[in-house]
Design a protein around this motif. Sequence first.
Motif, PDB file in Angstrom:
ATOM      1  N   LEU A 149       2.066   4.070 -47.313  1.00 16.24           N
ATOM      2  CA  LEU A 149       3.149   4.580 -46.479  1.00 16.24           C
ATOM      3  C   LEU A 149       2.649   4.986 -45.092  1.00 16.24           C
ATOM      4  O   LEU A 149       3.319   4.744 -44.083  1.00 16.24           O
ATOM      5  N   THR A 150       1.462   5.568 -45.046  1.00 16.66           N
ATOM      6  CA  THR A 150       0.883   5.938 -43.754  1.00 16.66           C
ATOM      7  C   THR A 150       0.609   4.702 -42.914  1.00 16.66           C
ATOM      8  O   THR A 150       0.927   4.653 -41.724  1.00 16.66           O
ATOM      9  N   ARG A 151       0.035   3.693 -43.554  1.00 17.82           N
ATOM     10  CA  ARG A 151      -0.263   2.439 -42.842  1.00 17.82           C
ATOM     11  C   ARG A 151       1.020   1.770 -42.357  1.00 17.82           C
ATOM     12  O   ARG A 151       1.087   1.234 -41.244  1.00 17.82           O
ATOM     13  N   ALA A 152       2.051   1.784 -43.196  1.00 16.53           N
ATOM     14  CA  ALA A 152       3.322   1.164 -42.841  1.00 16.53           C
ATOM     15  C   ALA A 152       3.967   1.884 -41.654  1.00 16.53           C
ATOM     16  O   ALA A 152       4.467   1.251 -40.720  1.00 16.53           O
ATOM     17  N   ALA A 153       3.967   3.206 -41.685  1.00 15.69           N
ATOM     18  CA  ALA A 153       4.572   3.984 -40.607  1.00 15.69           C
ATOM     19  C   ALA A 153       3.840   3.751 -39.290  1.00 15.69           C
ATOM     20  O   ALA A 153       4.469   3.595 -38.230  1.00 15.69           O
ATOM     21  N   PHE A 154       2.513   3.717 -39.343  1.00 10.01           N
ATOM     22  CA  PHE A 154       1.735   3.445 -38.137  1.00 10.01           C
ATOM     23  C   PHE A 154       2.090   2.067 -37.583  1.00 10.01           C
ATOM     24  O   PHE A 154       2.259   1.891 -36.374  1.00 10.01           O
ATOM     25  N   LYS A 184       5.004  13.468 -46.111  1.00 10.61           N
ATOM     26  CA  LYS A 184       3.751  13.765 -45.422  1.00 10.61           C
ATOM     27  C   LYS A 184       3.020  12.484 -45.044  1.00 10.61           C
ATOM     28  O   LYS A 184       2.444  12.376 -43.950  1.00 10.61           O
ATOM     29  N   ALA A 185       3.028  11.503 -45.937  1.00  9.45           N
ATOM     30  CA  ALA A 185       2.334  10.239 -45.676  1.00  9.45           C
ATOM     31  C   ALA A 185       2.949   9.514 -44.478  1.00  9.45           C
ATOM     32  O   ALA A 185       2.234   9.000 -43.616  1.00  9.45           O
ATOM     33  N   VAL A 186       4.272   9.461 -44.425  1.00 11.77           N
ATOM     34  CA  VAL A 186       4.943   8.806 -43.304  1.00 11.77           C
ATOM     35  C   VAL A 186       4.704   9.582 -42.015  1.00 11.77           C
ATOM     36  O   VAL A 186       4.424   8.996 -40.957  1.00 11.77           O
ATOM     37  N   ALA A 187       4.769  10.902 -42.095  1.00  8.70           N
ATOM     38  CA  ALA A 187       4.524  11.734 -40.920  1.00  8.70           C
ATOM     39  C   ALA A 187       3.109  11.534 -40.385  1.00  8.70           C
ATOM     40  O   ALA A 187       2.888  11.546 -39.171  1.00  8.70           O
ATOM     41  N   THR A 188       2.148  11.339 -41.293  1.00 10.77           N
ATOM     42  CA  THR A 188       0.765  11.104 -40.880  1.00 10.77           C
ATOM     43  C   THR A 188       0.639   9.813 -40.089  1.00 10.77           C
ATOM     44  O   THR A 188      -0.037   9.753 -39.058  1.00 10.77           O
ATOM     45  N   GLY A 189       1.306   8.756 -40.555  1.00 14.76           N
ATOM     46  CA  GLY A 189       1.279   7.483 -39.844  1.00 14.76           C
ATOM     47  C   GLY A 189       1.911   7.579 -38.471  1.00 14.76           C
ATOM     48  O   GLY A 189       1.420   7.003 -37.494  1.00 14.76           O
ATOM     49  N   ILE A 190       3.000   8.322 -38.390  1.00 16.72           N
ATOM     50  CA  ILE A 190       3.665   8.532 -37.102  1.00 16.72           C
ATOM     51  C   ILE A 190       2.741   9.276 -36.149  1.00 16.72           C
ATOM     52  O   ILE A 190       2.582   8.900 -34.979  1.00 16.72           O
TER      53      ILE A 190
END
Length: 337
Positions: A79-84, A119-125
């Motif tokens: 999810l972090t990678r996707a958001a980034f 949190k994972a999505v927020a981290t990528g952002i």
Amino acid sequence: MFTYESIQAFPKSELHCHLDGSIRPKTLQDIAKMQQMSIEEDLHEIEAKMRASKTCRNLEEYLVCFDYVLPYLQTAEALTRAAFDVMEQAAQDGVVYLEIRFAPSLSMEKGLTVSQIIKAVATGIAQAETQYEIIGNMLICGMRNTSSVQVKEIFTKALASGETKIVGFDLAGPEADGFSLEFTEPLDLVAKSTKVHLTLHAGECGCTQNIHQAIARGAKRIGHGISLAQDLDSLDHTICIEGCPTSNIQTQAIASYEAYPVRQWLDRGISFCLNTDNRTVSGTTLTNEFYQIAKAHALTETQLRLIARQGIEHAFTSQKIKTEILEKMAQSSLERI
């Protein structure tokens, strides 16, 4: 006619962009390999499975593409990678403010909690914000093919997470007549909050009454709203339509860019902005949305700037950020051929 390059360079905001529908095929392949999951080696094959047909029969057929992507988005790292990735694409597209929307309930198959997903999505952002000149926020979606109880639980946990990047909530998925009446409790939960706002997918399938009911439930923006072309005099002009032309063409909501109700909305003073909906599923960019609509309707620079300005004016962010971006827009040029 405006040049594609000048539109791309122009600072833009995007308010309607789904995380799972906007990941690049190469990124999805990397995510799969990172998790040691099986995926096609040929990127063209991956892209073909991620992209909707130009001749979908309806919205439901368009949404099938998401079934291929979701199994890969079940870990925090994915999810972090996707958001980034989505933030990076947007930045390269000239977007300086982006609201990414996603449904936590669709990434819980391997045990992630709502808080962990957010949190994972927020981290990528946040990672993208350190590398690019772009600001990102999140819209949490409840799925309309689940129950009101389930959606309320997701919304409650999202609000309890305390994540400041959450600026709004939405209901997504197949659109039935009168859907907002079935989700009274979760929508009331959002309406009572002083920290977040409500935007609802409505009028994507010709259900004009859904738009009015969504506004009655507290929605400040309407996702798609294409059926409003049939009922122009009844909309509260403080509401903004999140337009997604390419997506609407694919789902047979409209026949072409020329058929998109830009002129009607401009003439009636209806606020609307342009968006991709799903960058990969629809094979588009925000630059392309602006370019196609400007070309199809012979828009003037004043009209194009108005559409861009309405996007950031109706963003769920601080006035400080809005003012900064509006100043960037005012100082930027739009060259014509």
